[in-house]
Scaffold this motif. Structure first.
Motif, PDB file in Angstrom:
ATOM      1  N   ASN A 234      -4.443  13.691   2.846  1.00 56.49           N
ATOM      2  CA  ASN A 234      -3.275  13.585   1.970  1.00 56.49           C
ATOM      3  C   ASN A 234      -2.520  14.913   1.896  1.00 56.49           C
ATOM      4  O   ASN A 234      -1.285  14.935   1.860  1.00 56.49           O
ATOM      5  CB  ASN A 234      -3.699  13.141   0.569  1.00 56.49           C
ATOM      6  CG  ASN A 234      -2.504  12.897  -0.335  1.00 56.49           C
ATOM      7  OD1 ASN A 234      -1.652  12.049  -0.055  1.00 56.49           O
ATOM      8  ND2 ASN A 234      -2.413  13.654  -1.431  1.00 56.49           N
TER       9      ASN A 234
ATOM     10  N   ARG B 291       4.622  12.383   5.505  1.00 56.13           N
ATOM     11  CA  ARG B 291       4.524  10.986   5.063  1.00 56.13           C
ATOM     12  C   ARG B 291       5.904  10.341   5.010  1.00 56.13           C
ATOM     13  O   ARG B 291       6.079   9.184   5.430  1.00 56.13           O
ATOM     14  CB  ARG B 291       3.848  10.905   3.686  1.00 56.13           C
ATOM     15  CG  ARG B 291       3.607   9.465   3.219  1.00 56.13           C
ATOM     16  CD  ARG B 291       3.049   9.417   1.809  1.00 56.13           C
ATOM     17  NE  ARG B 291       1.739  10.016   1.710  1.00 56.13           N
ATOM     18  CZ  ARG B 291       0.605   9.392   1.991  1.00 56.13           C
ATOM     19  NH1 ARG B 291       0.623   8.135   2.420  1.00 56.13           N
ATOM     20  NH2 ARG B 291      -0.554  10.015   1.858  1.00 56.13           N
TER      21      ARG B 291
ATOM     22  N   THR C 222      -8.751   6.955   7.555  1.00 53.06           N
ATOM     23  CA  THR C 222      -7.402   7.226   8.034  1.00 53.06           C
ATOM     24  C   THR C 222      -6.648   5.935   8.301  1.00 53.06           C
ATOM     25  O   THR C 222      -5.447   5.829   8.015  1.00 53.06           O
ATOM     26  CB  THR C 222      -7.449   8.098   9.297  1.00 53.06           C
ATOM     27  OG1 THR C 222      -8.082   9.337   8.965  1.00 53.06           O
ATOM     28  CG2 THR C 222      -6.056   8.373   9.837  1.00 53.06           C
TER      29      THR C 222
ATOM     30  N   GLU D 116      -5.341   4.605   5.162  1.00 52.36           N
ATOM     31  CA  GLU D 116      -4.120   5.318   4.781  1.00 52.36           C
ATOM     32  C   GLU D 116      -2.937   4.867   5.623  1.00 52.36           C
ATOM     33  O   GLU D 116      -1.808   4.739   5.118  1.00 52.36           O
ATOM     34  CB  GLU D 116      -4.335   6.823   4.952  1.00 52.36           C
ATOM     35  CG  GLU D 116      -3.275   7.689   4.318  1.00 52.36           C
ATOM     36  CD  GLU D 116      -3.228   7.543   2.813  1.00 52.36           C
ATOM     37  OE1 GLU D 116      -2.116   7.407   2.268  1.00 52.36           O
ATOM     38  OE2 GLU D 116      -4.311   7.545   2.175  1.00 52.36           O
TER      39      GLU D 116
ATOM     40  N   ARG E 132      -1.672   1.549   4.169  1.00 52.78           N
ATOM     41  CA  ARG E 132      -1.503   1.457   2.723  1.00 52.78           C
ATOM     42  C   ARG E 132      -0.035   1.197   2.364  1.00 52.78           C
ATOM     43  O   ARG E 132       0.882   1.679   3.011  1.00 52.78           O
ATOM     44  CB  ARG E 132      -1.971   2.761   2.070  1.00 52.78           C
ATOM     45  CG  ARG E 132      -2.122   2.674   0.550  1.00 52.78           C
ATOM     46  CD  ARG E 132      -2.506   4.038  -0.036  1.00 52.78           C
ATOM     47  NE  ARG E 132      -3.618   4.666   0.658  1.00 52.78           N
ATOM     48  CZ  ARG E 132      -4.904   4.373   0.447  1.00 52.78           C
ATOM     49  NH1 ARG E 132      -5.230   3.435  -0.422  1.00 52.78           N
ATOM     50  NH2 ARG E 132      -5.850   5.006   1.117  1.00 52.78           N
TER      51      ARG E 132
ATOM     52  N   TRP F 171      -7.407  -3.300   5.209  1.00 54.52           N
ATOM     53  CA  TRP F 171      -6.553  -3.220   6.395  1.00 54.52           C
ATOM     54  C   TRP F 171      -6.976  -4.213   7.467  1.00 54.52           C
ATOM     55  O   TRP F 171      -6.147  -4.693   8.230  1.00 54.52           O
ATOM     56  CB  TRP F 171      -6.508  -1.795   6.940  1.00 54.52           C
ATOM     57  CG  TRP F 171      -7.817  -1.238   7.443  1.00 54.52           C
ATOM     58  CD1 TRP F 171      -8.682  -0.443   6.760  1.00 54.52           C
ATOM     59  CD2 TRP F 171      -8.383  -1.410   8.751  1.00 54.52           C
ATOM     60  NE1 TRP F 171      -9.762  -0.119   7.548  1.00 54.52           N
ATOM     61  CE2 TRP F 171      -9.598  -0.698   8.784  1.00 54.52           C
ATOM     62  CE3 TRP F 171      -7.989  -2.101   9.891  1.00 54.52           C
ATOM     63  CZ2 TRP F 171     -10.422  -0.664   9.905  1.00 54.52           C
ATOM     64  CZ3 TRP F 171      -8.801  -2.069  11.022  1.00 54.52           C
ATOM     65  CH2 TRP F 171      -9.999  -1.355  11.025  1.00 54.52           C
TER      66      TRP F 171
END
Length: 461
Positions: A128, A159, A332, A335, A338, A396
């Protein structure tokens, strides 16, 4: 017969059975010589052949390729029609096609792969923190005119670039990677239209953003061009070198940078065709009249946002590798898929995550009752009284991921379904009614998947 001999022959039998399950079927014969079919399939997968042939005929597309995997096994790898009409060269399953924006999931994986490595080396405390890094603290490009026009540019994070929330809106300010905005920039800089991605980024650094970074998502080729520069700065390698080094350990060797000119096409790459009666255009290279796929845009500048070429089987292998936690970790990947913290995605089953368009599958209502209005004069759409509640979050593995891409002369789709099916469809032409084609292609491939009664147990990887 001794026990050892019994064991030896039993082992041979087991090996033979396993080998029989992994052997690919022989190449299928083309039923229509006027439109050849090459590659491997099985009778139960014929619905895919019907979809590809029907759409290519309807939309006047010379050639295409399709690869399908089920539960990590490559079960279909086909070429349809012509890679080169003039030379009568059929499309092969491993033919190379321009990916256009289908490059972006590969770029996103490369950024995250780079981030994981930097976290392991202690450069960042966690992923992050890496994704929160300000992009223009990394990218070493001088703004055109010498000054940044919008101080908000310095707030754009990695991001933001990955999820298209950097602040550029091509619908309001044009797309600098393509005409007519590209032509305007070249005139302003008094340069030819063969501007590099670094030059285009530098020019746009001297122009205001259209919205505050991180406040909304608007698809941006420029943002992914910046990510290509981030990869180069942090890795010390070219974008293409880093991507190839990441993919080759996965058995993916076809991915590389494409070229603009017809005479520079790569070995095994198809020839690209515009739709029938499409106009010629002035080449970005020398101003001569050319077919749009070979001069309407400068492919070498697209790099991380759309400049790669690859084969359909290698794209499927890329997704299968991600499912198998290579080259990215489970955390990962979570993420990567997400839901972004953006207001426009708060109550929708579809969103753009880090390099992928994501859909959260929804439960189906059984025999829904008649709809009721949300109230007289309401601007909200009618809501079915018995509609199941909207599912916003799933692991996911249970999500649908996809990305498509388009250039003049190219159309691509990569689709991962939650039932273990991965499909890559690539074409060497883009119809004039492109949105109709891509919608019909997606529906057709999903319907073909549902029509398969028996999945082969061989693996052609």
């Amino acid at each position: 017969m001794s026990r050892a001999v019994h064991f030896f022959f039993a082992l041979i039998g087991l090996s033979g059975a396993a080998l029989a399950q992994t052997l690919c079927p022989p190449p299928a014969q083309a039923p229509h010589p006027s439109r050849p079919i090459t590659g491997l399939s099985a009778p139960s997968l014929e619905p895919y052949d019907r979809v590809m042939q029907r759409l290519m005929e309807r939309y006047h597309i010379p050639g295409g390729a399709l690869a399908v995997a089920k539960d990590g096994r490559l079960v279909l790898s086909r070429g349809y029609g012509w890679a080169d009409l003039q030379a009568k060269e059929p499309v092969q399953p491993g033919s190379l096609f321009r990916l256009a924006s289908l490059t972006k999931p590969i770029t996103a994986a490369a950024v995250l792969h780079l981030g994981e490595g930097l976290v392991l080396r202690g450069v960042y405390p966690n992923l992050n923190a890496f994704l929160s890094q300000k992009a223009f603290q990394i990218v070493q490009i001088r703004p055109y005119g010498g000054q940044i026009a919008d101080p908000r540019l310095e707030r754009i994070t990695l991001r933001d670039l990955l999820q298209h929330s950097g602040g550029w809106h091509r619908g309001w300010a044009g797309d600098p990677m393509f005409r007519p905005t590209l032509s305007d920039i070249a005139r302003a800089m008094q340069r030819p239209e063969t501007l590099s991605s670094q030059e285009l980024i530098g020019f746009m650094m001297g122009r205001p953003l259209q919205f505050a970074p991180g406040s909304r998502s608007a698809y941006s080729n420029l943002g992914y061009a910046v990510l290509g520069q981030v990869i180069e700065q942090l890795s010390g390698q070219s974008y293409q070198s880093y991507v190839r080094a990441m993919l080759q350990p996965l058995g993916i060797y076809s991915v590389r940078a494409g070229k603009t000119r017809l005479q520079d096409r790569l070995p095994g790459e198809v020839r690209y065709y515009d739709f029938p009666k499409a106009p010629l255009v002035r080449s970005v290279l020398d101003g001569s009249l050319v077919n749009r796929p070979y001069g309407e845009f400068y492919l070498e500048a697209h790099g991380a946002n759309g400049g790669l070429v690859a084969s359909a089987p290698d794209l499927v292998r890329f997704v299968v590798a991600l499912e198998g936690l290579r080259p990215l970790s489970r955390a990962t990947l979570a993420e990567m898929f997400r839901r972004p913290k953006l207001a426009q995605y708060e109550k929708t089953p579809r969103y753009y995550a880090l390099g992928w368009a994501v859909r959260v599958p929804q439960p189906q209502a059984l025999n829904p009752p008649p709809t009721r209005a949300s109230g007289q004069g309401s601007s909200e759409p009618p809501t079915p009284a018995g509609q199941p509640p909207l599912v916003l979050t799933l692991p996911w593995e249970q999500l649908e991921w996809s990305h498509d891409g388009t250039f003049a002369g190219s159309r691509t789709l990569l689709l991962r379904l939650p039932n273990g099916v991965v499909l890559a469809a690539l074409f060497n032409s883009r119809p004039w009614n492109d949105w109709s084609f891509i919608a019909e292609l997606r529906r057709g491939l999903e319907s073909a998947t549902q029509a398969v009664q028996h999945w082969p147990d061989y693996d052609c990887f």
